[in-house]
Design a protein around this motif. Structure first.
Motif, PDB file in Angstrom:
ATOM      1  N   MET A   1       0.838  -1.187   0.000  1.00 32.03           N
ATOM      2  CA  MET A   1       0.000   0.000   0.000  1.00 32.03           C
ATOM      3  C   MET A   1       0.881   1.248   0.000  1.00 32.03           C
ATOM      4  SD  MET A   1      -3.203  -0.710   0.030  1.00 32.03           S
ATOM      5  CE  MET A   1      -4.345  -1.993   0.350  1.00 32.03           C
ATOM      6  N   ARG A   2       0.524   2.193  -0.828  1.00 31.92           N
ATOM      7  CA  ARG A   2       1.354   3.388  -1.021  1.00 31.92           C
ATOM      8  C   ARG A   2       0.615   4.635  -0.541  1.00 31.92           C
ATOM      9  NH1 ARG A   2       3.973   4.877  -6.833  1.00 31.92           N
ATOM     10  NH2 ARG A   2       5.429   6.447  -6.072  1.00 31.92           N
ATOM     11  N   ILE A   3       1.301   5.421   0.285  1.00 34.85           N
ATOM     12  CA  ILE A   3       0.710   6.605   0.904  1.00 34.85           C
ATOM     13  C   ILE A   3       1.501   7.856   0.537  1.00 34.85           C
ATOM     14  CG2 ILE A   3       0.268   7.757   3.131  1.00 34.85           C
ATOM     15  CD1 ILE A   3      -0.179   4.999   4.360  1.00 34.85           C
ATOM     16  N   VAL A   4       0.766   8.942   0.243  1.00 33.11           N
ATOM     17  CA  VAL A   4       1.372  10.263   0.107  1.00 33.11           C
ATOM     18  C   VAL A   4       1.289  10.916   1.485  1.00 33.11           C
ATOM     19  CG1 VAL A   4       1.079  12.588  -0.806  1.00 33.11           C
ATOM     20  CG2 VAL A   4       0.765  10.641  -2.298  1.00 33.11           C
ATOM     21  N   LEU A   5       2.410  11.401   1.975  1.00 32.80           N
ATOM     22  CA  LEU A   5       2.438  12.124   3.245  1.00 32.80           C
ATOM     23  C   LEU A   5       2.936  13.534   2.968  1.00 32.80           C
ATOM     24  CD1 LEU A   5       2.299  12.501   6.286  1.00 32.80           C
ATOM     25  CD2 LEU A   5       4.475  11.271   6.486  1.00 32.80           C
ATOM     26  N   VAL A  27       5.783   4.922   1.868  1.00 37.18           N
ATOM     27  CA  VAL A  27       5.408   6.318   2.091  1.00 37.18           C
ATOM     28  C   VAL A  27       6.266   7.241   1.233  1.00 37.18           C
ATOM     29  CG1 VAL A  27       5.160   8.157   3.800  1.00 37.18           C
ATOM     30  CG2 VAL A  27       4.727   5.780   4.465  1.00 37.18           C
ATOM     31  N   ASP A  28       5.611   8.079   0.430  1.00 35.22           N
ATOM     32  CA  ASP A  28       6.296   9.127  -0.314  1.00 35.22           C
ATOM     33  C   ASP A  28       6.067  10.423   0.448  1.00 35.22           C
ATOM     34  OD1 ASP A  28       6.979   7.222  -2.165  1.00 35.22           O
ATOM     35  OD2 ASP A  28       5.606   7.922  -3.715  1.00 35.22           O
ATOM     36  N   GLN A  29       7.149  11.050   0.906  1.00 32.37           N
ATOM     37  CA  GLN A  29       7.067  12.241   1.749  1.00 32.37           C
ATOM     38  C   GLN A  29       7.259  13.518   0.946  1.00 32.37           C
ATOM     39  OE1 GLN A  29       9.681  12.213   5.205  1.00 32.37           O
ATOM     40  NE2 GLN A  29      10.205  10.097   4.740  1.00 32.37           N
ATOM     41  N   PHE A  30       6.474  14.533   1.313  1.00 29.17           N
ATOM     42  CA  PHE A  30       6.600  15.837   0.672  1.00 29.17           C
ATOM     43  C   PHE A  30       6.453  16.932   1.717  1.00 29.17           C
ATOM     44  CE2 PHE A  30       4.915  12.832  -2.346  1.00 29.17           C
ATOM     45  CZ  PHE A  30       5.780  12.984  -3.414  1.00 29.17           C
ATOM     46  N   SER A  31       7.298  17.965   1.620  1.00 30.05           N
ATOM     47  CA  SER A  31       7.200  19.096   2.540  1.00 30.05           C
ATOM     48  C   SER A  31       6.499  20.277   1.881  1.00 30.05           C
ATOM     49  CB  SER A  31       8.592  19.518   3.020  1.00 30.05           C
ATOM     50  OG  SER A  31       9.395  19.878   1.921  1.00 30.05           O
ATOM     51  N   ALA A  39       2.873  14.587  -7.492  1.00 25.40           N
ATOM     52  CA  ALA A  39       3.055  13.144  -7.308  1.00 25.40           C
ATOM     53  C   ALA A  39       1.717  12.408  -7.391  1.00 25.40           C
ATOM     54  CB  ALA A  39       3.731  12.860  -5.970  1.00 25.40           C
ATOM     55  N   ILE A  40       0.675  12.983  -6.798  1.00 25.47           N
ATOM     56  CA  ILE A  40      -0.660  12.361  -6.833  1.00 25.47           C
ATOM     57  C   ILE A  40      -1.158  12.265  -8.268  1.00 25.47           C
ATOM     58  CG2 ILE A  40      -3.092  12.689  -6.179  1.00 25.47           C
ATOM     59  CD1 ILE A  40      -1.960  14.021  -3.554  1.00 25.47           C
ATOM     60  N   GLU A  41      -0.905  13.312  -9.052  1.00 26.42           N
ATOM     61  CA  GLU A  41      -1.353  13.311 -10.444  1.00 26.42           C
ATOM     62  C   GLU A  41      -0.605  12.287 -11.301  1.00 26.42           C
ATOM     63  OE1 GLU A  41      -3.108  17.312 -12.086  1.00 26.42           O
ATOM     64  OE2 GLU A  41      -1.073  17.662 -11.338  1.00 26.42           O
ATOM     65  N   ASP A  46      -2.720   4.784  -2.595  1.00 26.54           N
ATOM     66  CA  ASP A  46      -3.865   4.192  -1.908  1.00 26.54           C
ATOM     67  C   ASP A  46      -4.488   5.135  -0.893  1.00 26.54           C
ATOM     68  OD1 ASP A  46      -3.739   1.401  -3.013  1.00 26.54           O
ATOM     69  OD2 ASP A  46      -1.713   1.589  -2.207  1.00 26.54           O
ATOM     70  N   LEU A  47      -3.716   6.166  -0.461  1.00 24.27           N
ATOM     71  CA  LEU A  47      -4.211   7.082   0.558  1.00 24.27           C
ATOM     72  C   LEU A  47      -3.373   8.356   0.559  1.00 24.27           C
ATOM     73  CD1 LEU A  47      -5.670   6.316   3.905  1.00 24.27           C
ATOM     74  CD2 LEU A  47      -3.630   7.715   4.020  1.00 24.27           C
ATOM     75  N   VAL A  48      -4.042   9.483   0.864  1.00 30.16           N
ATOM     76  CA  VAL A  48      -3.357  10.768   0.999  1.00 30.16           C
ATOM     77  C   VAL A  48      -3.485  11.219   2.451  1.00 30.16           C
ATOM     78  CG1 VAL A  48      -3.346  13.206   0.330  1.00 30.16           C
ATOM     79  CG2 VAL A  48      -3.832  11.441  -1.390  1.00 30.16           C
ATOM     80  N   LEU A  49      -2.352  11.589   3.022  1.00 31.99           N
ATOM     81  CA  LEU A  49      -2.290  12.107   4.388  1.00 31.99           C
ATOM     82  C   LEU A  49      -1.653  13.485   4.274  1.00 31.99           C
ATOM     83  CD1 LEU A  49      -2.616  11.402   7.395  1.00 31.99           C
ATOM     84  CD2 LEU A  49      -0.412  10.258   7.281  1.00 31.99           C
ATOM     85  N   THR A  50      -2.433  14.544   4.560  1.00 29.04           N
ATOM     86  CA  THR A  50      -1.924  15.891   4.332  1.00 29.04           C
ATOM     87  C   THR A  50      -2.229  16.844   5.481  1.00 29.04           C
ATOM     88  OG1 THR A  50      -1.909  17.788   2.812  1.00 29.04           O
ATOM     89  CG2 THR A  50      -3.982  16.581   2.997  1.00 29.04           C
ATOM     90  N   ASP A  51      -1.265  17.697   5.741  1.00 28.22           N
ATOM     91  CA  ASP A  51      -1.457  18.804   6.669  1.00 28.22           C
ATOM     92  C   ASP A  51      -2.267  19.870   5.935  1.00 28.22           C
ATOM     93  OD1 ASP A  51      -1.184  20.569   8.803  1.00 28.22           O
ATOM     94  OD2 ASP A  51       0.827  21.191   8.240  1.00 28.22           O
TER      95      ASP A  51
END
Length: 121
Positions: A1-5, A27-31, A39-41, A46-51
């Motif tokens: 499972m792949r997550i955008v953080l 986990v692919d991390q982005f600041s 990256a999402i595009e 499988d999931l987006v986790l965003t501040d």
């Protein structure tokens, strides 16, 4: 499972990433919000986790873009240090699946991620 953080706080981003990777997630991390959205595009997640408060593009803008322009039903969890009820309501209005106030409990976050991913399957 792949997550955008997407989280601009380095310590939080790295610690959450380490925790999730220890549980078997990629986990692919982005600041920066723009980098996360790019990256999402261009990838399958499988999931987006965003501040919410991110440089470039906010977490709210990421959520809205994913729902309206990409038309994706990917689960989205929004994190924020804002305790304002209206912010939480607005997050759900634009399509977030979950909303978590900081400080985030990694164990509770994991339960919410697993719940959303099971519902998606």
């Amino acid at each position: 499972m792949r997550i955008v953080l997407a989280e601009d706080n380095d310590i939080l981003r790295k610690s959450l990433s380490f925790f999730l990777e220890s549980k078997g997630y990629k986990v692919d991390q982005f600041s920066d919000g723009k980098d996360a959205l790019d990256a999402i595009e261009n990838n399958s997640y499988d999931l987006v986790l965003t501040d919410i408060n991110m440089p470039g593009i906010s977490g709210m803008e990421i959520t809205q873009y994913v729902r309206e322009h990409i038309s994706s039903d990917i689960p989205i969890i929004i994190l924020t240090s804002s305790g304002v009820e209206q912010t939480e309501l607005d997050s759900f209005d634009i399509g977030a699946n979950e909303f978590m106030a900081k400080p985030v409990s990694p164990a509770v976050l994991l339960v919410r991620i697993n719940k959303l991913l099971k519902a998606k399957v």
